[in-house]
Design a protein around this motif. Structure first.
Motif, PDB file in Angstrom:
ATOM      1  N   LEU A   1      27.659 -52.222   2.333  1.00  0.00           N
ATOM      2  CA  LEU A   1      27.991 -51.099   3.214  1.00  0.00           C
ATOM      3  C   LEU A   1      28.961 -50.168   2.504  1.00  0.00           C
ATOM      4  O   LEU A   1      30.031 -50.590   2.055  1.00  0.00           O
ATOM      5  N   ASN A   2      28.596 -48.892   2.402  1.00  0.00           N
ATOM      6  CA  ASN A   2      29.478 -47.880   1.828  1.00  0.00           C
ATOM      7  C   ASN A   2      30.431 -47.433   2.933  1.00  0.00           C
ATOM      8  O   ASN A   2      30.104 -46.566   3.745  1.00  0.00           O
ATOM      9  N   GLU A   3      31.590 -48.036   2.970  1.00  0.00           N
ATOM     10  CA  GLU A   3      32.504 -47.841   4.098  1.00  0.00           C
ATOM     11  C   GLU A   3      33.037 -46.416   4.185  1.00  0.00           C
ATOM     12  O   GLU A   3      33.189 -45.867   5.278  1.00  0.00           O
ATOM     13  N   SER A   4      33.325 -45.803   3.053  1.00  0.00           N
ATOM     14  CA  SER A   4      33.848 -44.434   3.095  1.00  0.00           C
ATOM     15  C   SER A   4      32.773 -43.452   3.560  1.00  0.00           C
ATOM     16  O   SER A   4      33.059 -42.501   4.301  1.00  0.00           O
ATOM     17  N   LEU A   5      31.536 -43.699   3.156  1.00  0.00           N
ATOM     18  CA  LEU A   5      30.445 -42.810   3.556  1.00  0.00           C
ATOM     19  C   LEU A   5      30.163 -42.912   5.049  1.00  0.00           C
ATOM     20  O   LEU A   5      30.025 -41.897   5.738  1.00  0.00           O
ATOM     21  N   ILE A   6      30.102 -44.136   5.550  1.00  0.00           N
ATOM     22  CA  ILE A   6      29.797 -44.276   6.982  1.00  0.00           C
ATOM     23  C   ILE A   6      30.988 -43.812   7.836  1.00  0.00           C
ATOM     24  O   ILE A   6      30.796 -43.307   8.946  1.00  0.00           O
ATOM     25  N   PHE A   7      32.199 -43.930   7.315  1.00  0.00           N
ATOM     26  CA  PHE A   7      33.364 -43.406   8.031  1.00  0.00           C
ATOM     27  C   PHE A   7      33.236 -41.900   8.221  1.00  0.00           C
ATOM     28  O   PHE A   7      33.527 -41.363   9.301  1.00  0.00           O
ATOM     29  N   GLN A   8      32.798 -41.220   7.178  1.00  0.00           N
ATOM     30  CA  GLN A   8      32.618 -39.770   7.268  1.00  0.00           C
ATOM     31  C   GLN A   8      31.579 -39.417   8.330  1.00  0.00           C
ATOM     32  O   GLN A   8      31.805 -38.552   9.177  1.00  0.00           O
ATOM     33  N   LYS A   9      30.448 -40.113   8.302  1.00  0.00           N
ATOM     34  CA  LYS A   9      29.364 -39.815   9.243  1.00  0.00           C
ATOM     35  C   LYS A   9      29.762 -40.163  10.672  1.00  0.00           C
ATOM     36  O   LYS A   9      29.434 -39.436  11.616  1.00  0.00           O
ATOM     37  N   GLU A  10      30.447 -41.271  10.845  1.00  0.00           N
ATOM     38  CA  GLU A  10      30.887 -41.651  12.180  1.00  0.00           C
ATOM     39  C   GLU A  10      31.953 -40.696  12.701  1.00  0.00           C
ATOM     40  O   GLU A  10      32.099 -40.521  13.916  1.00  0.00           O
ATOM     41  N   GLY A  11      32.680 -40.060  11.787  1.00  0.00           N
ATOM     42  CA  GLY A  11      33.671 -39.065  12.185  1.00  0.00           C
ATOM     43  C   GLY A  11      33.050 -37.844  12.839  1.00  0.00           C
ATOM     44  O   GLY A  11      33.705 -37.131  13.602  1.00  0.00           O
ATOM     45  N   PHE A  12      31.758 -37.602  12.544  1.00  0.00           N
ATOM     46  CA  PHE A  12      31.030 -36.504  13.185  1.00  0.00           C
ATOM     47  C   PHE A  12      30.368 -36.950  14.484  1.00  0.00           C
ATOM     48  O   PHE A  12      29.696 -36.145  15.137  1.00  0.00           O
ATOM     49  N   GLY A  13      30.525 -38.209  14.841  1.00  0.00           N
ATOM     50  CA  GLY A  13      29.928 -38.715  16.075  1.00  0.00           C
ATOM     51  C   GLY A  13      28.680 -39.547  15.874  1.00  0.00           C
ATOM     52  O   GLY A  13      28.040 -39.958  16.848  1.00  0.00           O
ATOM     53  N   GLY A  14      28.303 -39.812  14.619  1.00  0.00           N
ATOM     54  CA  GLY A  14      27.129 -40.639  14.357  1.00  0.00           C
ATOM     55  C   GLY A  14      27.391 -42.094  14.722  1.00  0.00           C
ATOM     56  O   GLY A  14      28.484 -42.612  14.493  1.00  0.00           O
ATOM     57  N   ARG A  15      26.380 -42.752  15.284  1.00  0.00           N
ATOM     58  CA  ARG A  15      26.473 -44.159  15.626  1.00  0.00           C
ATOM     59  C   ARG A  15      25.224 -44.895  15.155  1.00  0.00           C
ATOM     60  O   ARG A  15      24.199 -44.300  14.873  1.00  0.00           O
ATOM     61  N   GLY A  16      25.299 -46.226  15.125  1.00  0.00           N
ATOM     62  CA  GLY A  16      24.360 -47.039  14.376  1.00  0.00           C
ATOM     63  C   GLY A  16      22.907 -47.014  14.837  1.00  0.00           C
ATOM     64  O   GLY A  16      22.611 -47.188  16.012  1.00  0.00           O
ATOM     65  N   MET A  17      22.002 -46.821  13.875  1.00  0.00           N
ATOM     66  CA  MET A  17      20.565 -46.887  14.086  1.00  0.00           C
ATOM     67  C   MET A  17      19.968 -47.559  12.858  1.00  0.00           C
ATOM     68  O   MET A  17      20.334 -47.242  11.734  1.00  0.00           O
ATOM     69  N   LEU A  18      19.059 -48.507  13.053  1.00  0.00           N
ATOM     70  CA  LEU A  18      18.617 -49.367  11.964  1.00  0.00           C
ATOM     71  C   LEU A  18      17.297 -48.927  11.335  1.00  0.00           C
ATOM     72  O   LEU A  18      16.370 -48.496  12.018  1.00  0.00           O
ATOM     73  N   TYR A  19      17.240 -49.078  10.028  1.00  0.00           N
ATOM     74  CA  TYR A  19      16.011 -48.960   9.244  1.00  0.00           C
ATOM     75  C   TYR A  19      15.730 -50.367   8.697  1.00  0.00           C
ATOM     76  O   TYR A  19      16.315 -50.779   7.694  1.00  0.00           O
ATOM     77  N   ASP A  20      14.853 -51.095   9.365  1.00  0.00           N
ATOM     78  CA  ASP A  20      14.608 -52.491   8.997  1.00  0.00           C
ATOM     79  C   ASP A  20      13.467 -52.625   7.998  1.00  0.00           C
ATOM     80  O   ASP A  20      12.587 -51.765   7.892  1.00  0.00           O
ATOM     81  N   ILE A  21      13.487 -53.762   7.287  1.00  0.00           N
ATOM     82  CA  ILE A  21      12.445 -54.101   6.323  1.00  0.00           C
ATOM     83  C   ILE A  21      11.994 -55.533   6.600  1.00  0.00           C
ATOM     84  O   ILE A  21      12.819 -56.445   6.693  1.00  0.00           O
ATOM     85  N   TYR A  22      10.680 -55.714   6.743  1.00  0.00           N
ATOM     86  CA  TYR A  22      10.101 -57.024   7.033  1.00  0.00           C
ATOM     87  C   TYR A  22       9.318 -57.550   5.837  1.00  0.00           C
ATOM     88  O   TYR A  22       8.850 -56.774   4.994  1.00  0.00           O
ATOM     89  N   GLU A  23       9.151 -58.862   5.822  1.00  0.00           N
ATOM     90  CA  GLU A  23       8.309 -59.508   4.821  1.00  0.00           C
ATOM     91  C   GLU A  23       7.443 -60.548   5.523  1.00  0.00           C
ATOM     92  O   GLU A  23       7.911 -61.247   6.426  1.00  0.00           O
ATOM     93  N   TYR A  24       6.182 -60.631   5.129  1.00  0.00           N
ATOM     94  CA  TYR A  24       5.350 -61.711   5.661  1.00  0.00           C
ATOM     95  C   TYR A  24       4.293 -62.132   4.642  1.00  0.00           C
ATOM     96  O   TYR A  24       3.956 -61.378   3.729  1.00  0.00           O
ATOM     97  N   ASN A  25       3.792 -63.345   4.825  1.00  0.00           N
ATOM     98  CA  ASN A  25       2.760 -63.902   3.966  1.00  0.00           C
ATOM     99  C   ASN A  25       1.387 -63.643   4.573  1.00  0.00           C
ATOM    100  O   ASN A  25       1.151 -63.939   5.743  1.00  0.00           O
ATOM    101  N   VAL A  26       0.492 -63.116   3.769  1.00  0.00           N
ATOM    102  CA  VAL A  26      -0.840 -62.778   4.254  1.00  0.00           C
ATOM    103  C   VAL A  26      -1.610 -64.028   4.674  1.00  0.00           C
ATOM    104  O   VAL A  26      -2.421 -63.989   5.608  1.00  0.00           O
TER     105      VAL A  26
END
Length: 320
Positions: free
Chosen positions: A287-312
């Motif tokens: 986690l880039n703490e300084s970067l997310i601090f800046q974004k949260e300072g503008f009112g941004g809050r958490g939203m996830l970009y997830d990545i899955y893995e599965y076996n065919v």
């Protein structure tokens, strides 16, 4: 009932027409965007037909025996029509995995399209993953997002930056001077991380020429000199910051604070969502703490970009 076929350039028009009308697509899936870096990836995108009519798309590339939701894109996953139903999407995944098995694909790395980009609810693919595969989350990147109808106020340090920028005569303007911004961006990324932007200057200008309504640059300037800026990607519901950067002087003068006050509170209030993008690296483990601090300072809050893995080879295809 279902037929899965590999995308070929001859099908570009058919692909793009489907993208224009899908319920969860953005311009990133248009082949005029995807194919700018076609030389870097072995494209293995899938076109799924149901009753001989194009029903879904899966932008993807292949590395040895692994299929990836296209590695040249931030997000991917199954692109569906507004008529898609849960049962049909489950059947679509069955057809896809049967095809992949025949193609000697052993594993899939799947990046679903975050729900904020959906024009209408489109998470049938996540249920199909649960229902038909042994999918597990292997990456969880966090973005900072604003709902425009329910904004959180800027913190005091961001407000202070706005006052400083105004007192120093900083102006905000839409611009096509990508070269000036890329100089700032390249310098920052090289000095801080030892890397270059994902897009070269020639690539971003090519893409902007192809998608002028979707890719826009805003600069913060003093005496007509660029001190910072952001490249925005405009999709039907979301304003997404693809790049953000400021020079040393620009940071001292609070140019980004003024820039995002203008974009969030004035220029793009008609859009539903403002998304600052990810503040994580290494599949979300850093986690880039300084970067997310800046974004949260503008009112941004958490939203996830997830990545899955599965076996065919995993099979749980019984539908109750």
């Amino acid at each position: 009932m279902y037929n899965v076929e590999l995308y070929t350039p001859e099908r570009k028009k058919e692909w793009n027409i489907f993208i224009e009308n899908a319920k969860n697509s953005t311009f990133l899936f248009d082949r005029n965007y995807m194919d700018y870096h076609a030389d870097r990836f072995q494209d293995f995108s899938l076109m799924i037909y149901r009753k001989n009519k194009l029903y879904a798309l899966l932008p993807a590339n292949k590395k040895s025996n692994v299929l990836y939701s296209h590695q040249g894109l931030t997000y991917g996953g199954l692109i569906m029509s507004k008529k898609s139903t849960t049962l049909e999407v489950i059947e679509t995944f069955q057809a896809i995995n049967s095809f992949l098995k025949e193609q000697n694909i052993d594993k899939v790395i799947y990046k679903p399209i975050p729900y904020i980009y959906h024009q209408v609810p489109s998470q049938e693919d996540l249920y199909a993953l649960f229902k038909t595969t042994d999918a597990r989350i292997i990456g969880r990147n966090i973005s900072s997002t604003i709902y425009q109808e329910n904004k959180i106020k800027f913190i005091e340090s961001r407000k202070s930056g706005i006052r400083k920028a105004l007192s120093n005569g900083i102006t905000i303007q839409e611009s096509n001077d990508y070269a000036a911004f890329w100089d700032i961006l390249n310098t920052n990324l090289k000095n801080k991380y030892g890397v270059a932007p994902v897009h070269s200057l020639s690539e971003i200008t090519l893409l902007q020429s192809r998608f002028p309504k979707n890719i826009k640059l805003y600069l913060a300037c003093k005496d007509n000199k660029a001190l910072g800026g952001t490249v925005l990607y405009l999709t039907p519901r979301v304003i997404h910051t693809q790049y953000i950067s400021a020079s040393i002087e620009g940071k001292e003068l609070g140019v980004l604070d003024l820039l995002f006050d203008f974009l969030i509170n004035h220029e793009y209030t008609s859009f539903t969502i403002f998304d600052f993008g990810q503040s994580t690296e290494n599949m979300g483990n850093v986690l880039n703490e300084s970067l997310i601090f800046q974004k949260e300072g503008f009112g941004g809050r958490g939203m996830l970009y997830d990545i899955y893995e599965y076996n065919v080879s995993f099979q749980n295809w019984r539908i109750d």
